[in-house]
Design a protein around this motif. Structure first.
Motif, PDB file in Angstrom:
ATOM      1  N   GLN A   5       0.806  -1.203   0.000  1.00  0.00           N
ATOM      2  CA  GLN A   5       0.000   0.000   0.000  1.00  0.00           C
ATOM      3  C   GLN A   5       0.850   1.267   0.000  1.00  0.00           C
ATOM      4  OE1 GLN A   5      -3.222   0.030  -0.457  1.00  0.00           O
ATOM      5  NE2 GLN A   5      -3.441   2.268  -0.328  1.00  0.00           N
ATOM      6  N   ASP A   6       1.957   1.252   0.753  1.00  0.00           N
ATOM      7  CA  ASP A   6       2.814   2.440   0.826  1.00  0.00           C
ATOM      8  C   ASP A   6       3.438   2.747  -0.532  1.00  0.00           C
ATOM      9  OD1 ASP A   6       2.249   2.771   3.483  1.00  0.00           O
ATOM     10  OD2 ASP A   6       4.039   1.711   4.185  1.00  0.00           O
ATOM     11  N   LEU A   7       3.916   1.718  -1.230  1.00  0.00           N
ATOM     12  CA  LEU A   7       4.501   1.920  -2.561  1.00  0.00           C
ATOM     13  C   LEU A   7       3.429   2.371  -3.538  1.00  0.00           C
ATOM     14  CD1 LEU A   7       6.843   1.787  -4.548  1.00  0.00           C
ATOM     15  CD2 LEU A   7       6.375  -0.668  -4.840  1.00  0.00           C
ATOM     16  N   PHE A   8       2.242   1.779  -3.440  1.00  0.00           N
ATOM     17  CA  PHE A   8       1.128   2.179  -4.293  1.00  0.00           C
ATOM     18  C   PHE A   8       0.827   3.663  -4.124  1.00  0.00           C
ATOM     19  CE2 PHE A   8      -3.483   3.083  -4.248  1.00  0.00           C
ATOM     20  CZ  PHE A   8      -3.728   2.994  -5.611  1.00  0.00           C
ATOM     21  N   GLU A   9       0.739   4.125  -2.893  1.00  0.00           N
ATOM     22  CA  GLU A   9       0.433   5.539  -2.633  1.00  0.00           C
ATOM     23  C   GLU A   9       1.553   6.451  -3.114  1.00  0.00           C
ATOM     24  OE1 GLU A   9      -0.450   5.833   1.499  1.00  0.00           O
ATOM     25  OE2 GLU A   9      -2.345   4.699   1.342  1.00  0.00           O
ATOM     26  N   TYR A  10       2.784   5.994  -2.966  1.00  0.00           N
ATOM     27  CA  TYR A  10       3.936   6.785  -3.433  1.00  0.00           C
ATOM     28  C   TYR A  10       3.880   6.965  -4.951  1.00  0.00           C
ATOM     29  CZ  TYR A  10       8.761   7.747  -4.860  1.00  0.00           C
ATOM     30  OH  TYR A  10       9.890   8.286  -5.457  1.00  0.00           O
ATOM     31  N   LEU A  11       3.666   5.873  -5.666  1.00  0.00           N
ATOM     32  CA  LEU A  11       3.626   5.938  -7.130  1.00  0.00           C
ATOM     33  C   LEU A  11       2.397   6.693  -7.619  1.00  0.00           C
ATOM     34  CD1 LEU A  11       4.753   2.284  -7.992  1.00  0.00           C
ATOM     35  CD2 LEU A  11       6.099   4.383  -8.292  1.00  0.00           C
ATOM     36  N   GLN A 100       8.676   1.342 -18.570  1.00  0.00           N
ATOM     37  CA  GLN A 100       9.189   0.330 -17.631  1.00  0.00           C
ATOM     38  C   GLN A 100      10.408   0.857 -16.896  1.00  0.00           C
ATOM     39  OE1 GLN A 100       9.776  -4.015 -18.734  1.00  0.00           O
ATOM     40  NE2 GLN A 100      11.916  -3.373 -18.682  1.00  0.00           N
ATOM     41  N   GLN A 101      11.307   1.507 -17.626  1.00  0.00           N
ATOM     42  CA  GLN A 101      12.506   2.062 -17.007  1.00  0.00           C
ATOM     43  C   GLN A 101      12.144   3.139 -15.978  1.00  0.00           C
ATOM     44  OE1 GLN A 101      15.505   0.850 -17.273  1.00  0.00           O
ATOM     45  NE2 GLN A 101      16.342   2.381 -15.856  1.00  0.00           N
ATOM     46  N   GLN A 102      11.100   3.912 -16.292  1.00  0.00           N
ATOM     47  CA  GLN A 102      10.635   4.921 -15.339  1.00  0.00           C
ATOM     48  C   GLN A 102      10.255   4.274 -14.008  1.00  0.00           C
ATOM     49  OE1 GLN A 102       7.475   7.108 -17.613  1.00  0.00           O
ATOM     50  NE2 GLN A 102       8.404   8.893 -16.644  1.00  0.00           N
ATOM     51  N   TYR A 103       9.510   3.194 -14.097  1.00  0.00           N
ATOM     52  CA  TYR A 103       9.072   2.530 -12.868  1.00  0.00           C
ATOM     53  C   TYR A 103      10.238   1.924 -12.103  1.00  0.00           C
ATOM     54  CZ  TYR A 103       4.125   3.237 -13.429  1.00  0.00           C
ATOM     55  OH  TYR A 103       2.886   3.831 -13.499  1.00  0.00           O
ATOM     56  N   LEU A 104      11.180   1.372 -12.797  1.00  0.00           N
ATOM     57  CA  LEU A 104      12.342   0.800 -12.122  1.00  0.00           C
ATOM     58  C   LEU A 104      13.114   1.887 -11.384  1.00  0.00           C
ATOM     59  CD1 LEU A 104      13.635  -1.731 -14.821  1.00  0.00           C
ATOM     60  CD2 LEU A 104      12.156  -2.170 -12.844  1.00  0.00           C
ATOM     61  N   GLU A 105      13.222   3.056 -12.009  1.00  0.00           N
ATOM     62  CA  GLU A 105      13.922   4.166 -11.366  1.00  0.00           C
ATOM     63  C   GLU A 105      13.140   4.716 -10.180  1.00  0.00           C
ATOM     64  OE1 GLU A 105      14.655   6.936 -14.499  1.00  0.00           O
ATOM     65  OE2 GLU A 105      16.169   5.673 -15.479  1.00  0.00           O
ATOM     66  N   GLU A 106      11.808   4.846 -10.343  1.00  0.00           N
ATOM     67  CA  GLU A 106      10.971   5.351  -9.259  1.00  0.00           C
ATOM     68  C   GLU A 106      11.007   4.399  -8.057  1.00  0.00           C
ATOM     69  OE1 GLU A 106       9.414   8.092  -8.779  1.00  0.00           O
ATOM     70  OE2 GLU A 106       9.532   9.042 -10.745  1.00  0.00           O
ATOM     71  N   ILE A 107      10.905   3.114  -8.331  1.00  0.00           N
ATOM     72  CA  ILE A 107      10.934   2.126  -7.248  1.00  0.00           C
ATOM     73  C   ILE A 107      12.307   2.094  -6.588  1.00  0.00           C
ATOM     74  CG2 ILE A 107      10.855  -0.362  -6.786  1.00  0.00           C
ATOM     75  CD1 ILE A 107       8.587  -0.531  -8.839  1.00  0.00           C
ATOM     76  N   GLY A 108      13.349   2.256  -7.404  1.00  0.00           N
ATOM     77  CA  GLY A 108      14.701   2.304  -6.845  1.00  0.00           C
ATOM     78  C   GLY A 108      14.878   3.491  -5.917  1.00  0.00           C
ATOM     79  N   ALA A 109      14.338   4.646  -6.328  1.00  0.00           N
ATOM     80  CA  ALA A 109      14.426   5.851  -5.492  1.00  0.00           C
ATOM     81  C   ALA A 109      13.633   5.676  -4.210  1.00  0.00           C
ATOM     82  CB  ALA A 109      13.905   7.057  -6.272  1.00  0.00           C
ATOM     83  N   TYR A 110      12.465   5.056  -4.313  1.00  0.00           N
ATOM     84  CA  TYR A 110      11.643   4.808  -3.127  1.00  0.00           C
ATOM     85  C   TYR A 110      12.359   3.868  -2.163  1.00  0.00           C
ATOM     86  CZ  TYR A 110       7.755   3.100  -0.277  1.00  0.00           C
ATOM     87  OH  TYR A 110       6.942   2.745   0.778  1.00  0.00           O
ATOM     88  N   ALA A 111      12.946   2.822  -2.699  1.00  0.00           N
ATOM     89  CA  ALA A 111      13.648   1.851  -1.855  1.00  0.00           C
ATOM     90  C   ALA A 111      14.857   2.490  -1.170  1.00  0.00           C
ATOM     91  CB  ALA A 111      14.090   0.664  -2.700  1.00  0.00           C
ATOM     92  N   LEU A 112      15.537   3.371  -1.901  1.00  0.00           N
ATOM     93  CA  LEU A 112      16.709   4.048  -1.328  1.00  0.00           C
ATOM     94  C   LEU A 112      16.291   4.954  -0.170  1.00  0.00           C
ATOM     95  CD1 LEU A 112      19.759   4.496  -1.581  1.00  0.00           C
ATOM     96  CD2 LEU A 112      19.275   6.391  -3.149  1.00  0.00           C
ATOM     97  N   ALA A 113      15.141   5.612  -0.336  1.00  0.00           N
ATOM     98  CA  ALA A 113      14.658   6.508   0.714  1.00  0.00           C
ATOM     99  C   ALA A 113      14.144   5.740   1.930  1.00  0.00           C
ATOM    100  CB  ALA A 113      13.551   7.399   0.164  1.00  0.00           C
ATOM    101  N   HIS A 114      13.857   4.465   1.742  1.00  0.00           N
ATOM    102  CA  HIS A 114      13.350   3.633   2.835  1.00  0.00           C
ATOM    103  C   HIS A 114      14.226   2.382   2.999  1.00  0.00           C
ATOM    104  CE1 HIS A 114       9.898   6.021   1.412  1.00  0.00           C
ATOM    105  NE2 HIS A 114       9.445   5.962   2.675  1.00  0.00           N
ATOM    106  N   LYS A 115      15.518   2.571   2.848  1.00  0.00           N
ATOM    107  CA  LYS A 115      16.432   1.425   2.841  1.00  0.00           C
ATOM    108  C   LYS A 115      16.461   0.654   4.156  1.00  0.00           C
ATOM    109  CE  LYS A 115      20.377   4.505   3.697  1.00  0.00           C
ATOM    110  NZ  LYS A 115      21.680   4.949   3.149  1.00  0.00           N
TER     111      LYS A 115
END
Length: 280
Positions: A5-11, A100-115
């Motif tokens: 849910q958190d990733l869904f809301e972020y995206l 697809q590359q956009q999503y990979l980058e967005e998810i990567g940025a989200y994961a980095l912020a919540h590492k």
């Protein structure tokens, strides 16, 4: 289908930014829908892209069945969209991969912020899910787009055939059917159906069928020509043929078709002159 849910809301909160970033980085020299300068078409293109994001983000909220079911109407709409049908499919697929590359980058940025909260395994699962889902969307789009393109092509060919054999009114109750180019059995069937309908509609008493623009007629088409003549006779239309080449005449002879009770002229001009047709 992974749920978070958190990733869904972020995206979801970044969908319009992703659309604007995608359009800003788009190669405007591409063919078709991506190269348009029309403001209304650009707006529509962005709205279509944004709608994609709204639905795609739902992969982290919905189950796989519900997600793909909700995505189907977007895929169907874009696949049948005239602007996308006019765009080389390789270009459209290329944009799916850019997204697809956009999503990979967005998810990567989200994961980095919540590492501290997101494991490497979770990040890999998300990445795999994005790639697999984009692949499914591409397969669905390609299938529906190909079918839509084939349907449109068949429709256009049908329209061309129907428009290629108009009965032209020469005088009151007198018309002409000029046949031009190669006549395939399919084209002949449609053309002759239209000729019967138009002759009846205009209440013709005489129809000149001019074959001077036809280089060759095969056995099946020759039979259809004479079936047309018989059909016209049944509805009270007298037929005269003009412009029969030696090749067409030879085909008729080989078929055993006799020109008894059928007026035959070398040229259309000769036919009109002999029948004293005064053009309207």
């Amino acid at each position: 289908m992974l749920k978070d849910q958190d990733l869904f809301e972020y995206l979801s909160a970044r969908t319009w930014k992703m659309t604007e970033d995608w359009y800003d980085s788009l190669d405007k020299n591409k063919a078709g829908v991506y190269g348009t300068n029309d403001p209304d078409k650009v707006t529509l293109l962005k709205e279509q892209n944004h709608e994609f994001h709204l639905r795609f983000c739902a992969m982290f909220q919905q189950g796989e069945h519900d997600f793909m079911s909700d995505f189907q109407d977007w895929i169907e709409t874009i696949a049948k969209d005239e602007a996308h049908l006019d765009t080389p499919i390789v270009e459209v697929i290329g944009e799916f991969f850019r997204t697809q590359q956009q999503y990979l980058e967005e998810i990567g940025a989200y994961a980095l912020a919540h590492k501290e909260e997101i494991s490497h395994e979770t990040l890999m699962d998300w990445t795999t899910a994005v790639v697999q889902t984009i692949s499914k969307v591409i397969v669905e789009f390609t299938d529906k787009n190909s079918k839509a393109a084939e349907k449109r092509m068949n429709s256009q060919q049908q329209m061309i055939v129907e428009m290629s054999a108009p009965v032209i009114l020469l005088a009151k109750k007198t018309g002409m059917l000029p046949l031009i180019g190669e006549i395939t059995p399919h084209r002949a069937e449609i053309m002759f159906e239209k000729a019967l309908a138009q002759s009846s509609k205009h209440n013709l008493e005489k129809l000149f069928i001019d074959l001077s623009g036809v280089p060759l007629i095969d056995t099946m088409v020759a039979q259809q020509v004479f079936q047309l003549i018989k059909g016209l006779e049944i509805i009270g239309v007298q037929v005269a043929l003009s412009g029969i080449s030696p090749v067409i005449a030879q085909t008729a002879v080989q078929l055993g078709i006799k020109f008894i009770d059928i007026e035959v002229y070398n040229t259309l001009a000769q036919a009109l002159k002999q029948n004293r047709v005064h053009l309207v």
